[in-house]
Scaffold this motif. Structure first.
Motif, PDB file in Angstrom:
ATOM      1  N   LEU A 130       9.279  15.315 -10.681  1.00 33.33           N
ATOM      2  CA  LEU A 130      10.271  16.064 -11.452  1.00 33.33           C
ATOM      3  C   LEU A 130      11.306  15.128 -12.072  1.00 33.33           C
ATOM      4  O   LEU A 130      11.846  15.402 -13.145  1.00 33.33           O
ATOM      5  CB  LEU A 130      10.970  17.095 -10.555  1.00 33.33           C
ATOM      6  CG  LEU A 130      10.123  18.297 -10.109  1.00 33.33           C
ATOM      7  CD1 LEU A 130      10.931  19.187  -9.164  1.00 33.33           C
ATOM      8  CD2 LEU A 130       9.637  19.109 -11.313  1.00 33.33           C
ATOM      9  N   GLU A 131      11.596  14.017 -11.400  1.00 36.22           N
ATOM     10  CA  GLU A 131      12.576  13.056 -11.924  1.00 36.22           C
ATOM     11  C   GLU A 131      12.137  12.490 -13.264  1.00 36.22           C
ATOM     12  O   GLU A 131      12.966  12.203 -14.128  1.00 36.22           O
ATOM     13  CB  GLU A 131      12.804  11.921 -10.923  1.00 36.22           C
ATOM     14  CG  GLU A 131      13.567  12.329  -9.668  1.00 36.22           C
ATOM     15  CD  GLU A 131      13.923  11.124  -8.811  1.00 36.22           C
ATOM     16  OE1 GLU A 131      14.449  10.134  -9.376  1.00 36.22           O
ATOM     17  OE2 GLU A 131      13.671  11.161  -7.594  1.00 36.22           O
ATOM     18  N   THR A 132      10.852  12.286 -13.447  1.00 35.33           N
ATOM     19  CA  THR A 132      10.345  11.718 -14.702  1.00 35.33           C
ATOM     20  C   THR A 132       9.873  12.791 -15.669  1.00 35.33           C
ATOM     21  O   THR A 132       9.500  12.480 -16.810  1.00 35.33           O
ATOM     22  CB  THR A 132       9.172  10.757 -14.427  1.00 35.33           C
ATOM     23  OG1 THR A 132       8.117  11.472 -13.767  1.00 35.33           O
ATOM     24  CG2 THR A 132       9.615   9.593 -13.567  1.00 35.33           C
ATOM     25  N   GLY A 133       9.834  14.038 -15.223  1.00 34.24           N
ATOM     26  CA  GLY A 133       9.365  15.123 -16.076  1.00 34.24           C
ATOM     27  C   GLY A 133       7.858  15.193 -16.214  1.00 34.24           C
ATOM     28  O   GLY A 133       7.328  15.938 -17.046  1.00 34.24           O
ATOM     29  N   ARG A 134       7.144  14.440 -15.360  1.00 32.66           N
ATOM     30  CA  ARG A 134       5.692  14.390 -15.524  1.00 32.66           C
ATOM     31  C   ARG A 134       4.951  15.409 -14.656  1.00 32.66           C
ATOM     32  O   ARG A 134       3.729  15.489 -14.721  1.00 32.66           O
ATOM     33  CB  ARG A 134       5.178  12.976 -15.234  1.00 32.66           C
ATOM     34  CG  ARG A 134       5.718  11.934 -16.199  1.00 32.66           C
ATOM     35  CD  ARG A 134       4.813  10.747 -16.335  1.00 32.66           C
ATOM     36  NE  ARG A 134       4.628  10.015 -15.082  1.00 32.66           N
ATOM     37  CZ  ARG A 134       3.787   8.983 -14.950  1.00 32.66           C
ATOM     38  NH1 ARG A 134       3.059   8.583 -15.977  1.00 32.66           N
ATOM     39  NH2 ARG A 134       3.684   8.357 -13.787  1.00 32.66           N
ATOM     40  N   GLU A 158       3.683   5.247 -10.651  1.00 37.17           N
ATOM     41  CA  GLU A 158       4.957   4.797 -11.221  1.00 37.17           C
ATOM     42  C   GLU A 158       6.148   5.416 -10.480  1.00 37.17           C
ATOM     43  O   GLU A 158       7.138   4.725 -10.178  1.00 37.17           O
ATOM     44  CB  GLU A 158       5.043   5.146 -12.714  1.00 37.17           C
ATOM     45  CG  GLU A 158       4.200   4.266 -13.619  1.00 37.17           C
ATOM     46  CD  GLU A 158       2.745   4.657 -13.576  1.00 37.17           C
ATOM     47  OE1 GLU A 158       1.894   3.739 -13.561  1.00 37.17           O
ATOM     48  OE2 GLU A 158       2.444   5.871 -13.545  1.00 37.17           O
ATOM     49  N   GLU A 159       6.083   6.696 -10.205  1.00 32.08           N
ATOM     50  CA  GLU A 159       7.193   7.374  -9.531  1.00 32.08           C
ATOM     51  C   GLU A 159       7.399   6.829  -8.119  1.00 32.08           C
ATOM     52  O   GLU A 159       8.534   6.561  -7.693  1.00 32.08           O
ATOM     53  CB  GLU A 159       6.926   8.888  -9.465  1.00 32.08           C
ATOM     54  CG  GLU A 159       7.170   9.629 -10.770  1.00 32.08           C
ATOM     55  CD  GLU A 159       6.012   9.527 -11.753  1.00 32.08           C
ATOM     56  OE1 GLU A 159       6.110  10.084 -12.850  1.00 32.08           O
ATOM     57  OE2 GLU A 159       4.993   8.886 -11.419  1.00 32.08           O
ATOM     58  N   VAL A 160       6.302   6.684  -7.388  1.00 29.06           N
ATOM     59  CA  VAL A 160       6.411   6.241  -5.994  1.00 29.06           C
ATOM     60  C   VAL A 160       6.941   4.809  -5.915  1.00 29.06           C
ATOM     61  O   VAL A 160       7.812   4.499  -5.091  1.00 29.06           O
ATOM     62  CB  VAL A 160       5.053   6.358  -5.275  1.00 29.06           C
ATOM     63  CG1 VAL A 160       5.128   5.755  -3.877  1.00 29.06           C
ATOM     64  CG2 VAL A 160       4.631   7.820  -5.169  1.00 29.06           C
ATOM     65  N   VAL A 161       6.429   3.931  -6.769  1.00 34.47           N
ATOM     66  CA  VAL A 161       6.851   2.533  -6.672  1.00 34.47           C
ATOM     67  C   VAL A 161       8.308   2.371  -7.103  1.00 34.47           C
ATOM     68  O   VAL A 161       9.061   1.557  -6.532  1.00 34.47           O
ATOM     69  CB  VAL A 161       5.924   1.614  -7.491  1.00 34.47           C
ATOM     70  CG1 VAL A 161       6.211   1.681  -8.989  1.00 34.47           C
ATOM     71  CG2 VAL A 161       6.020   0.169  -7.005  1.00 34.47           C
ATOM     72  N   LEU A 187       0.852  -1.184   0.000  1.00 31.11           N
ATOM     73  CA  LEU A 187       0.000   0.000   0.000  1.00 31.11           C
ATOM     74  C   LEU A 187       0.884   1.230   0.000  1.00 31.11           C
ATOM     75  O   LEU A 187       1.710   1.408   0.906  1.00 31.11           O
ATOM     76  CB  LEU A 187      -0.932   0.019   1.216  1.00 31.11           C
ATOM     77  CG  LEU A 187      -2.004   1.113   1.221  1.00 31.11           C
ATOM     78  CD1 LEU A 187      -2.937   0.967   0.017  1.00 31.11           C
ATOM     79  CD2 LEU A 187      -2.802   1.073   2.519  1.00 31.11           C
ATOM     80  N   MET A 188       0.724   2.060  -1.023  1.00 25.42           N
ATOM     81  CA  MET A 188       1.529   3.273  -1.167  1.00 25.42           C
ATOM     82  C   MET A 188       0.686   4.496  -0.836  1.00 25.42           C
ATOM     83  O   MET A 188      -0.543   4.443  -0.892  1.00 25.42           O
ATOM     84  CB  MET A 188       2.082   3.352  -2.597  1.00 25.42           C
ATOM     85  CG  MET A 188       3.108   2.269  -2.906  1.00 25.42           C
ATOM     86  SD  MET A 188       3.750   2.337  -4.606  1.00 25.42           S
ATOM     87  CE  MET A 188       2.435   1.491  -5.495  1.00 25.42           C
ATOM     88  N   PRO A 189       1.322   5.622  -0.519  1.00 25.83           N
ATOM     89  CA  PRO A 189       0.563   6.810  -0.130  1.00 25.83           C
ATOM     90  C   PRO A 189      -0.167   7.448  -1.312  1.00 25.83           C
ATOM     91  O   PRO A 189       0.317   7.418  -2.447  1.00 25.83           O
ATOM     92  CB  PRO A 189       1.633   7.752   0.417  1.00 25.83           C
ATOM     93  CG  PRO A 189       2.884   7.343  -0.286  1.00 25.83           C
ATOM     94  CD  PRO A 189       2.782   5.853  -0.448  1.00 25.83           C
ATOM     95  N   MET A 190      -1.305   8.040  -1.019  1.00 24.48           N
ATOM     96  CA  MET A 190      -2.027   8.783  -2.041  1.00 24.48           C
ATOM     97  C   MET A 190      -1.376  10.147  -2.279  1.00 24.48           C
ATOM     98  O   MET A 190      -1.394  10.685  -3.382  1.00 24.48           O
ATOM     99  CB  MET A 190      -3.482   8.961  -1.615  1.00 24.48           C
ATOM    100  CG  MET A 190      -4.359   9.613  -2.660  1.00 24.48           C
ATOM    101  SD  MET A 190      -6.034   9.858  -2.068  1.00 24.48           S
ATOM    102  CE  MET A 190      -6.801  10.596  -3.505  1.00 24.48           C
ATOM    103  N   VAL A 191      -0.782  10.740  -1.233  1.00 27.11           N
ATOM    104  CA  VAL A 191      -0.117  12.037  -1.338  1.00 27.11           C
ATOM    105  C   VAL A 191       1.340  11.812  -1.759  1.00 27.11           C
ATOM    106  O   VAL A 191       2.073  11.068  -1.108  1.00 27.11           O
ATOM    107  CB  VAL A 191      -0.181  12.800   0.001  1.00 27.11           C
ATOM    108  CG1 VAL A 191       0.585  14.117  -0.099  1.00 27.11           C
ATOM    109  CG2 VAL A 191      -1.636  13.055   0.397  1.00 27.11           C
ATOM    110  N   GLN A 192       1.756  12.462  -2.869  1.00 30.22           N
ATOM    111  CA  GLN A 192       3.077  12.211  -3.442  1.00 30.22           C
ATOM    112  C   GLN A 192       3.866  13.525  -3.567  1.00 30.22           C
ATOM    113  O   GLN A 192       3.307  14.541  -3.980  1.00 30.22           O
ATOM    114  CB  GLN A 192       2.927  11.565  -4.827  1.00 30.22           C
ATOM    115  CG  GLN A 192       2.112  10.277  -4.804  1.00 30.22           C
ATOM    116  CD  GLN A 192       1.994   9.652  -6.177  1.00 30.22           C
ATOM    117  OE1 GLN A 192       2.704  10.023  -7.114  1.00 30.22           O
ATOM    118  NE2 GLN A 192       1.097   8.690  -6.302  1.00 30.22           N
ATOM    119  N   PRO A 193       5.167  13.505  -3.256  1.00 29.42           N
ATOM    120  CA  PRO A 193       5.968  14.734  -3.325  1.00 29.42           C
ATOM    121  C   PRO A 193       6.337  15.121  -4.754  1.00 29.42           C
ATOM    122  O   PRO A 193       6.539  14.263  -5.617  1.00 29.42           O
ATOM    123  CB  PRO A 193       7.222  14.371  -2.520  1.00 29.42           C
ATOM    124  CG  PRO A 193       7.333  12.893  -2.641  1.00 29.42           C
ATOM    125  CD  PRO A 193       5.926  12.367  -2.711  1.00 29.42           C
TER     126      PRO A 193
END
Length: 582
Positions: free
Chosen positions: A81-85, A111-114, A70-76
């Motif tokens: 920025l790392e993926t440019g998205r 995708e970024e969080v995982v 289970l990953m967080p819904m709130v993402q930094p």
């Protein structure tokens, strides 16, 4: 569970703002209630369907060695920025700041969080393969949420991610997830289709979509034997061109007056021919990948075809999906208004759809208002290139077997598989050491499945004029017991006996014990759509029988009291028959 013990309110009429049959019925049945545009409260019944479907998904994924996190819904912001998205997703991201001024977003995808989660622990090829998934709330700030749960802002989704040391392993993981998804949708008992698809903003090298078929589906799917594709990427074969064109003699160009002819439809009427016999020109604006400047190009295609801008993007090597040029730009390029334009004398690149390759002596605009040219041939202007620029359609040849034709369906996309390759591992520096000590990027796969979206899609396909028809696999309850005489001692006595037997068998049931007229209860039962209904009244009990109704077929049968439990079990097993994809 008894109606008297829960909060459940049904509506007789269509709610204002409900659009599709599924949206209307879920709202009328009290399953969902809008809080704001694209945001809903899920009632007890719908929560039970979510739980049943989620557990079905878990069961099939665990069979393929995928394991839940289970990953967080709130993402930094920094991960995006790392993926440019962070900028690529634009309006879809719900962005916010905390009290320290740090920026975050509500997760539309993970995708970024995982990738961030696993890169701190993956060091060697021995750490792979593995597949992890979650069932989590997502938020996408849709500009125009619509169709209830089909295009909601907040929704529940299952997303899985596979990690492998090489392409062969990644494709094996992809096949395992394909197998799991196929099993999940077969269990649902609805008609579905799997199609080749575009990778879109997620990216990657391979993509397939799972669609539940429904008339209101936004996606057009083209299907034939051993082939299925989303209309967006389906090849449109050049073999549709007329072979007899090869024997025609090329004639000299002539001007013809075409006053007030501004569309291909009007030109067909003017020349008394079919649109497919004509050629139309379309102007598109695009940005070359090697330049930030906007460029213009013209594309010729059959009069009854529609240009596919996704295909044009690939052929033109455009940074983004091209756009149709504005009337003002067309006027500058040609000197004429749209509807009177053609390829002869153009200074911009002219591309031709490959179905026109053998076409001769065709009619095009003369780049003068109210004038067209007839007997135009490819020698009369410069062709930059030929290519597949147009949408395929029903009746076109199967790209894998030209003797077969494509059929058209409408579908609701509910599941999507992506082979990402190293698209995200490169951007986020997810590496490992192989057997030779080389540092390589991890191969990834991404697999999404809309939980709430799928449940509404089922209703879009499976309903009638009276209400929902749930398949047993995801119905809130298997059995709806309508007490016609809820205060009767005989009814209460048999109900106690029956529920005890049902509990022993592990069968779930819902009891309508309201002091309402039978007709009201029956209408609500049809609206709620549970697979089986048992009408239990004092009159039938005196004859040692009750009435059972199959919601899907409307079949009614009086059965002996001694046979009720076995009959319910038998009918549920018959209703749980699997389906296969179209």
């Amino acid at each position: 569970m008894r109606w008297s013990e829960i909060y459940l309110k049904t509506l007789r009429d269509k709610p204002a703002g409900a659009e599709t049959p599924g949206h209307i019925l879920l709202w009328r049945g009290g399953y969902i209630s809008p809080v704001n545009s694209g945001i809903f409260t899920y009632n007890t019944f719908f929560v039970r369907s979510i739980q049943k479907f989620s557990n079905l998904v878990r069961e099939e994924l665990e069979k393929e060695q995928a394991h839940e996190i289970l990953m967080p819904m709130v993402q930094p912001k920094n991960l995006w920025l790392e993926t440019g998205r962070w900028d690529q997703f634009q309006e879809l991201l719900m962005k916010m700041k905390n009290h320290s001024g740090q920026e975050f977003c509500l997760g539309p995808t993970h995708e970024e969080v995982v990738t961030s989660f696993v890169r701190s622990g993956v060091n060697s090829f021995r750490d792979m393969p593995f597949n992890i998934y979650q069932i989590q709330t997502k938020y996408r700030d849709e500009i125009r949420p619509r169709f209830g749960l089909l295009r909601a802002r907040e929704f529940i989704m299952k997303d899985a991610y596979s990690f492998d040391p090489n392409e062969a392993g990644a494709l094996k993981s992809y096949k395992k997830m394909f197998r799991a998804y196929s099993a999940i949708f077969q269990c649902l008992g609805v008609k579905f289709v799997v199609v080749q698809a575009d990778t879109g903003v997620i990216g990657g090298k391979k993509s397939e979509e799972f669609h539940i078929l429904a008339d209101i589906g936004e996606d057009v799917l083209l299907v034939s034997e051993n082939f299925a594709a989303n209309r967006e990427i389906c090849p449109s074969l050049p073999s549709l061109s007329n072979p007899s064109e090869n024997s025609k003699e090329e004639k000299e160009v002539e001007e013809i007056s075409t006053p007030e002819v501004k569309t291909i439809e009007a030109l067909a009427r003017f020349l008394k021919c079919e649109q497919k016999e004509l050629v139309k020109i379309l102007f598109i604006t695009f940005a070359d990948k090697h330049s930030d400047e906007k460029s213009q190009a013209a594309v010729l295609c059959k009069g009854d075809d529609e240009i596919n801008l996704l295909k044009a993007q690939k052929i033109l090597n455009s940074q983004d999906v091209p756009a149709l040029s504005s009337p003002e730009d067309i006027q500058k390029i040609t000197g004429a208004s749209p509807g009177s334009c053609g390829p002869v004398g153009l200074k911009i690149p002219v591309y031709v759809d490959h179905k026109l390759k053998n076409r001769k002596n065709f009619v095009t605009g003369a780049n003068k208002n109210g004038v067209h040219l007839k007997n135009v041939n490819f020698k009369d202007f410069k062709v930059k290139d030929y290519g597949d620029f147009c949408y395929a359609k029903a009746g076109d040849p199967n790209p894998k077997n030209e003797k077969q034709t494509l059929k058209e369906y409408r579908g609701i996309e509910v599941g999507h598989l992506f082979y990402l390759s190293d698209a995200y591992s490169k951007q986020m520096n997810l590496k490992y050491l192989d057997e030779k000590g080389q540092s390589l990027f991890v191969e990834m796969g991404c697999y999404g499945l809309g939980i709430t979206r799928t449940l509404q899609a089922i209703v879009e396909q499976s309903h009638d004029k009276d209400g929902i028809i749930w398949p047993p696999s995801v119905a809130p309850f298997s059995l709806h017991i309508c007490l016609i005489d809820p205060d009767s001692a005989a009814v209460k006595k048999f109900l106690d006996q029956l529920t005890g037997e049902l509990d022993n068998l592990g069968l779930d049931y819902f009891i309508d014990d309201r002091k309402e007229r039978p007709g009201v209860k029956f209408k609500d039962a049809d609206l709620l759509g549970l697979p089986l209904r048992l009408n239990m009244g004092e009159r039938d009990l005196k004859d040692s029988q009750v009435e059972i109704i199959i919601r899907k077929t409307g079949t009614r049968e009086k059965i002996k009291l001694t046979e009720v439990t076995s009959k319910i079990s038998t009918l549920l097993k018959e209703l749980e028959k699997y389906t296969d994809r179209v």
